[in-house]
Design a protein around this motif. Structure first.
Motif, short mmCIF file in Angstrom:
data_model
loop_
_atom_site.label_atom_id
_atom_site.label_comp_id
_atom_site.label_asym_id
_atom_site.label_seq_id
_atom_site.Cartn_x
_atom_site.Cartn_y
_atom_site.Cartn_z
N GLU A 42 -8.77 6.09 4.79
CA GLU A 42 -10.33 5.72 4.57
C GLU A 42 -10.75 4.74 5.73
O GLU A 42 -10.40 3.86 5.92
CB GLU A 42 -10.44 5.28 3.33
CG GLU A 42 -11.88 4.92 2.74
CD GLU A 42 -12.72 6.04 2.20
OE1 GLU A 42 -11.87 7.20 2.10
OE2 GLU A 42 -13.75 6.06 2.02
N GLY A 43 -11.90 5.33 6.33
CA GLY A 43 -12.58 4.31 7.40
C GLY A 43 -12.05 4.71 8.85
O GLY A 43 -12.52 4.41 9.73
N ASP A 44 -11.36 5.59 8.84
CA ASP A 44 -10.87 5.93 10.28
C ASP A 44 -11.15 7.40 10.80
O ASP A 44 -10.85 8.18 10.41
CB ASP A 44 -9.30 6.11 10.34
CG ASP A 44 -8.72 6.89 11.26
OD1 ASP A 44 -9.33 6.76 12.51
OD2 ASP A 44 -7.46 7.40 11.32
N SER A 45 -12.46 7.17 11.36
CA SER A 45 -13.04 8.40 11.77
C SER A 45 -12.33 9.30 12.93
O SER A 45 -12.46 10.52 12.89
CB SER A 45 -14.51 8.23 12.10
OG SER A 45 -14.55 7.29 13.41
N THR A 46 -11.41 8.79 13.76
CA THR A 46 -10.71 9.13 14.59
C THR A 46 -9.47 10.05 14.17
O THR A 46 -9.00 10.97 14.82
CB THR A 46 -10.06 7.92 15.52
OG1 THR A 46 -9.09 7.46 14.90
CG2 THR A 46 -11.12 7.23 15.99
N LEU A 52 0.99 -1.26 0.00
CA LEU A 52 0.05 -0.01 -0.05
C LEU A 52 0.87 1.22 0.00
O LEU A 52 1.71 1.34 0.71
CB LEU A 52 -0.83 0.18 1.20
CG LEU A 52 -2.01 -1.29 1.24
CD1 LEU A 52 -2.69 -1.10 2.76
CD2 LEU A 52 -2.94 -1.19 0.12
N SER A 53 0.61 2.07 -0.89
CA SER A 53 1.02 3.56 -0.95
C SER A 53 0.68 4.43 0.17
O SER A 53 1.34 4.92 0.91
CB SER A 53 1.11 4.05 -2.38
OG SER A 53 -0.29 4.48 -2.60
N HIS A 54 -0.63 4.34 0.40
CA HIS A 54 -1.24 5.48 1.46
C HIS A 54 -2.77 4.92 1.72
O HIS A 54 -3.14 3.71 1.12
CB HIS A 54 -1.36 6.58 0.92
CG HIS A 54 -2.00 7.36 -0.26
ND1 HIS A 54 -1.69 6.74 -1.49
CD2 HIS A 54 -3.23 7.96 -0.29
CE1 HIS A 54 -2.41 7.07 -2.44
NE2 HIS A 54 -3.23 8.02 -1.66
N GLY A 55 -3.36 5.63 2.49
CA GLY A 55 -4.47 5.05 3.14
C GLY A 55 -5.82 5.62 2.56
O GLY A 55 -6.94 5.35 2.83
N HIS A 56 -5.72 6.24 1.42
CA HIS A 56 -6.97 6.98 0.68
C HIS A 56 -7.91 5.73 0.06
O HIS A 56 -7.10 4.71 -0.32
CB HIS A 56 -6.59 7.87 -0.44
CG HIS A 56 -5.99 9.24 0.22
ND1 HIS A 56 -5.46 10.27 -0.45
CD2 HIS A 56 -6.27 9.73 1.48
CE1 HIS A 56 -5.13 11.20 0.17
NE2 HIS A 56 -5.66 10.88 1.51
N GLY A 57 -8.99 5.96 0.02
CA GLY A 57 -9.97 4.75 -0.48
C GLY A 57 -9.59 4.18 -1.68
O GLY A 57 -9.70 2.72 -2.06
N ASP A 58 -8.94 5.02 -2.66
CA ASP A 58 -8.70 4.58 -4.05
C ASP A 58 -7.53 3.93 -4.13
O ASP A 58 -6.76 3.52 -5.19
CB ASP A 58 -8.74 5.67 -5.10
CG ASP A 58 -7.97 6.88 -4.88
OD1 ASP A 58 -7.90 7.40 -3.62
OD2 ASP A 58 -7.35 7.47 -5.75
N HIS A 59 -6.85 3.54 -2.98
CA HIS A 59 -5.63 2.72 -2.73
C HIS A 59 -5.61 1.65 -1.95
O HIS A 59 -5.05 0.61 -2.23
CB HIS A 59 -4.63 3.74 -2.34
CG HIS A 59 -4.40 4.76 -3.41
ND1 HIS A 59 -3.25 4.68 -4.43
CD2 HIS A 59 -4.87 6.10 -3.91
CE1 HIS A 59 -3.52 5.74 -5.49
NE2 HIS A 59 -4.46 6.47 -5.12
#
Ligand code: NI
Ligand code: MN
Length: 226
Positions: A114-118, A47-54
């Motif tokens: 993505e998905g981390d509301s905190t 994974l390159s980063h946590g955005h939803g499209d990755h």
């Protein structure tokens, strides 16, 4: 080594029956040629980063394939907490896996997951450098053009570079990134998935000129490094 494009920034790299996927955004990806259920057996998920499209289907694929997610520490922690198998790393570090070597390198971009509301898993975005079967692939992730790219000059066989503009480099900066890295070959990515990141890969190819061999892949197509 063979690289197969599955739309947006998702690639499968394979050699000698070892296989990794990078940025496995298939569910909800309008450019994907297959769903996550149609992938061959995976050994690693990078994974390159946590955005939803990755981040995409990474956690579900890790569980299904018993495949290790390789990511920056905070993003790996998020995936662990969702029940995935992970190996945490960080920018500048490399590690040898059964499928090959992975090193994370700098990228300039957003770090929310993505998905981390905190917000507690917010991390540094990364570029991913993978060496398998003697070939080295640099997936830049989502990034601006950065001087750090010059540190990779001459060390990369295949560069996977975003050209869609708006969230990442557009074609002009992507062509300058190719000048910095001097890879043998290049595949453009992260464009035409949505209207906002529309770009002409032929124009990118023209700007790169004779600096590197540009291969334009449609989703589902592969490029073999010899
Ligand atoms: Ni992003
Ligand atoms: Mn992106």
């Amino acid at each position: 080594m063979k690289a197969t494009f599955h739309g947006h920034a998702c690639f499968v790299l394979e050699r000698d029956n070892k296989r990794v996927i990078i940025d496995p955004f298939l569910t909800g990806n309008p450019a994907a040629d297959i769903g996550p259920d149609k992938l061959p057996r995976l050994d690693g998920i990078l994974l390159s980063h946590g955005h939803g499209d990755h981040l995409g289907d990474a956690v579900a694929l890790s569980k299904q394939h018993k495949a290790t997610i390789v990511a920056t520490f905070e993003l790996a922690q998020f995936c662990t907490d969702k029940g995935a198998t992970v190996h945490a790393m960080h920018i500048g570090g490399g590690h040898d896996f059964p499928f090959g070597r992975v090193k994370l390198v700098p990228a300039f971009h957003g770090g929310r997951v993505e998905g981390d509301s905190t917000g507690k898993y917010t991390t540094n975005p990364a570029g991913v450098v993978v060496t398998m079967g003697g070939k080295t692939v640099y997936h830049t992730g989502d990034t601006a053009l950065t001087m750090e790219m010059q540190l990779l000059a001459g060390r990369i066989d295949l560069m996977l570079v975003p050209i869609g503009d708006n969230y990442t480099m557009g074609i002009e900066d992507a062509a300058r990134a190719v000048e910095f890295v001097k890879p043998k070959s290049v595949i453009p990515m992260h464009y035409n998935t949505w209207d906002l990141i529309k770009a002409d890969p032929q124009e990118f190819k023209r700007l790169v000129g004779n600096r590197a061999a540009v291969t334009i892949l449609s989703p589902g197509e592969s490029h073999t490094l010899s």
